[in-house]
Each structure stands twice: as C-alpha cells, then as structure tokens.
Write a protein that holds these residues in place. Structure first.
Motif, PDB file in Angstrom:
ATOM      1  N   ALA A 271     -56.308 -24.172  21.922  1.00 46.27           N
ATOM      2  CA  ALA A 271     -57.719 -24.230  22.191  1.00 46.27           C
ATOM      3  C   ALA A 271     -57.869 -23.029  23.326  1.00 46.27           C
ATOM      4  N   GLN A 272     -56.992 -23.317  24.209  1.00 45.25           N
ATOM      5  CA  GLN A 272     -57.071 -22.210  25.501  1.00 45.25           C
ATOM      6  C   GLN A 272     -56.437 -20.896  25.205  1.00 45.25           C
ATOM      7  N   GLN A 273     -55.628 -20.651  24.270  1.00 37.30           N
ATOM      8  CA  GLN A 273     -55.153 -19.467  23.364  1.00 37.30           C
ATOM      9  C   GLN A 273     -56.111 -18.644  22.700  1.00 37.30           C
ATOM     10  N   ASP A 274     -57.067 -19.651  21.935  1.00 39.07           N
ATOM     11  CA  ASP A 274     -58.106 -19.089  21.278  1.00 39.07           C
ATOM     12  C   ASP A 274     -59.203 -18.322  22.022  1.00 39.07           C
ATOM     13  N   ARG A 275     -59.682 -19.255  23.378  1.00 39.47           N
ATOM     14  CA  ARG A 275     -60.526 -18.715  24.295  1.00 39.47           C
ATOM     15  C   ARG A 275     -60.120 -17.555  24.944  1.00 39.47           C
ATOM     16  N   GLN A 276     -58.750 -17.263  25.160  1.00 39.24           N
ATOM     17  CA  GLN A 276     -58.122 -16.038  25.939  1.00 39.24           C
ATOM     18  C   GLN A 276     -58.291 -14.833  24.685  1.00 39.24           C
ATOM     19  N   GLN A 277     -57.851 -15.221  23.604  1.00 38.72           N
ATOM     20  CA  GLN A 277     -57.968 -14.279  22.745  1.00 38.72           C
ATOM     21  C   GLN A 277     -59.504 -13.702  22.387  1.00 38.72           C
ATOM     22  N   LYS A 278     -60.153 -14.616  22.661  1.00 40.28           N
ATOM     23  CA  LYS A 278     -61.566 -14.178  22.356  1.00 40.28           C
ATOM     24  C   LYS A 278     -62.204 -13.462  23.425  1.00 40.28           C
ATOM     25  N   ARG A 280     -60.536 -11.532  25.360  1.00 42.47           N
ATOM     26  CA  ARG A 280     -60.084 -10.049  25.264  1.00 42.47           C
ATOM     27  C   ARG A 280     -60.766  -9.173  24.143  1.00 42.47           C
ATOM     28  N   GLY A 281     -61.178 -10.022  23.121  1.00 46.96           N
ATOM     29  CA  GLY A 281     -61.874  -9.343  22.156  1.00 46.96           C
ATOM     30  C   GLY A 281     -63.224  -8.890  22.544  1.00 46.96           C
ATOM     31  N   ASP A 282     -63.933  -9.830  23.362  1.00 41.85           N
ATOM     32  CA  ASP A 282     -65.084  -9.347  23.919  1.00 41.85           C
ATOM     33  C   ASP A 282     -65.052  -8.336  24.795  1.00 41.85           C
ATOM     34  N   VAL A 283     -64.091  -8.095  25.536  1.00 41.39           N
ATOM     35  CA  VAL A 283     -63.771  -7.166  26.574  1.00 41.39           C
ATOM     36  C   VAL A 283     -63.597  -5.606  25.775  1.00 41.39           C
TER      37      VAL A 283
END
Length: 283
Positions: A271-278, A280-283
């Motif tokens: 879940a933490q990895q998914d949040r981090q990936q998300k 980065r995508g938003d940026v």
C-alpha cells in the motif's frame, strides 16, 4: 548495615595483580555492605578475574558506557584485603570465594566466548524479544541473549531448553556487545544441541517442518500470514490484546499477547509503494 555481622557482595572484577576486588554500583549499597560489617565475603565467578589494574580500568570504562551511558559509574570501589591498623573503617576479615558452577567446562567448548561477558546489559536493552516479554518470563538468574547462552550451561539444557529459542536472530545483541561475543551463533549451537539430543518435542519438530514448507512458497506464505493477522486482529478487537493464544500458552500464562494490526506487513508495504507511485504520477 551497622548491626550486620557479615557483609556479602559479588564482584564485577577480580584483579590478579593486586588481589583486589571491584564492585560497580550507582546506589552505594555495595560500599556499605563491604565496609561496615566486621567480615566481608566476596562471592564471584572465575571469569571475573583480570590480569592487571590496567585491564580492569579499561573494562570499567567499557562497562559503564555500555550499561548506562556513563563515563564511569557513581561508585567504583576497589577492596584489597581487611583493614590495616591505621585504617578508620573496613572489615577485620576478608574472604573471596571463587565460583565455577560449570564455567570451566565451557573452556573446552565452542561456547567459551560467553565467558567474556561483563554483564553490562547492552544485549538485553537492544533485544526485541527481551523488551517485549520482560525478564521474569525467562525464569532464570540471567536474562536476555546472554542468559539464553549461560542458563543452559548452568541449569542444564533440559531445564532451560526454551531460552536459546527465544531469539529472532536479528543480530542486534552481537552488534552492541562491547566484548564482541557472537551471541546468535552461541544460541544457534544450543538449538543444535537440543535437536541433536532430541530434546525438542515431536510437535515442535513438526511445527518447524510445516513452517519451513510454507516459508519456501512465498505466495502461500503471504496468504497464510494475511489470514492469521486478520483472525488475531479480530479476536483482539476491543482490548487490543489476547488473553489466550493457541500454541502460545507459554506467553499468555504470564502476559497478554498484543493483537496485531488488521493488515500484514507485506500488505502495508504494498500500500505504501502504491501511494508513492501515485504521488510520483501526480507530479
């Protein structure tokens, strides 16, 4: 202390060069015990002997820093025999009793490194098992990682068999030990001795075999871990702890078992990895 006929103390070190005994305290009770009664008896084990005053001075600094973070303890007292005629205080009689209690047997074994222990307690302060279960659960004089190595030697492996198994082998005890004692290796040797002499029960051996079979299959392991966490979390809901745990009676007889969170570590990590990936995508 004033009315006592005999004062009995231990010793942190015994100095062969001068015949002195050394006690290290932060309260001062040791000084009263050895100076006020007319007879002072020192009971110390043979591994406390060091060759010279210089050796003792080095170890005293290591002991205080590793135990309490002090440069030196509040009271570090050297005693060298009974009082002399011109001395104002001190015992009239002075006796030293050297205790072996199985220690000499360690000299010819692979576990001899534990005799370097200076009882600073650093391994206990950093052990995740000791900090979780506390000292009384060990049921012996010596606790923590060093106790898990010493107690089977003194009390017999049949009596203290469970102590070497009370370790996650994270290695923190060895990392902080000022005497560089390989505590995980020594506990592993006691485990091997217990297995070789078939002191482990059949249920324990089957449980380890079952865990090993599951652990070699990552997908199955993650499913089993996730299911176990969810069940235990639901059982402990409300209290945050479990008063009874199947196959964990040795723990729950003395204390509650903390209920885990509702998700496993692997699930939380994903879940933490998914949040981090998300992010980065938003940026």
């Amino acid at each position: 202390y004033i009315d006592a006929d005999v004062g009995i103390t231990g010793a942190n070190f015994l100095i062969a060069e001068t015949g002195s005994t050394v006690i290290v305290t932060n309260e001062g009770n040791g000084d009263l015990t050895q100076s006020l009664p007319p007879v002072h008896i020192v009971v110390a084990s043979i591994e406390k002997i060091v060759p010279t005053l210089e050796d003792a001075a080095t170890l005293l600094r290591v002991l205080a820093r590793s135990a309490t973070g002090q440069e030196m303890s509040v009271y570090t007292t050297f005693s060298t025999g009974p009082k002399r005629g011109e001395d104002m205080d001190g015992p009239a009689a002075f006796h030293v009793i050297l205790l072996d209690n199985g220690r000499s047997e360690l000299l010819d074994s692979r576990k001899r490194d534990i005799l370097r222990c200076i009882r600073c307690g650093a391994c206990m302060n950093h052990c995740p098992v000791y900090t979780a279960v506390g000292g009384h659960s060990y049921g012996t004089t010596y606790m923590g990682p060093m106790g898990a190595v010493l107690s089977p030697q003194f009390e017999g492996l049949g009596t203290a068999k469970s102590l070497p198994f009370a370790s996650s082998f994270c290695g923190r005890c060895e990392a902080v030990c000022p005497m560089r004692i390989p505590l995980p290796d020594l506990m592993r040797e006691w485990r091997e001795d217990a297995f070789r002499t078939r002191m482990t029960t059949r249920r324990e051996r089957w449980a380890l075999c079952g865990w090993g079979w599951v652990a070699r299959r990552p997908r199955l392991y993650r499913v089993a871990a996730d299911l176990s966490v969810r069940i235990l979390s639901r059982l402990g809901r409300g209290r945050g702890a479990l008063g009874y745990l199947p196959f964990g009676g040795g723990w729950t007889r003395a204390r509650d078992f903390p209920a885990p969170e509702a998700t496993s570590f692997m699930a939380a990590w994903r879940a933490q990895q998914d949040r981090q990936q998300k992010g980065r995508g938003d940026v």
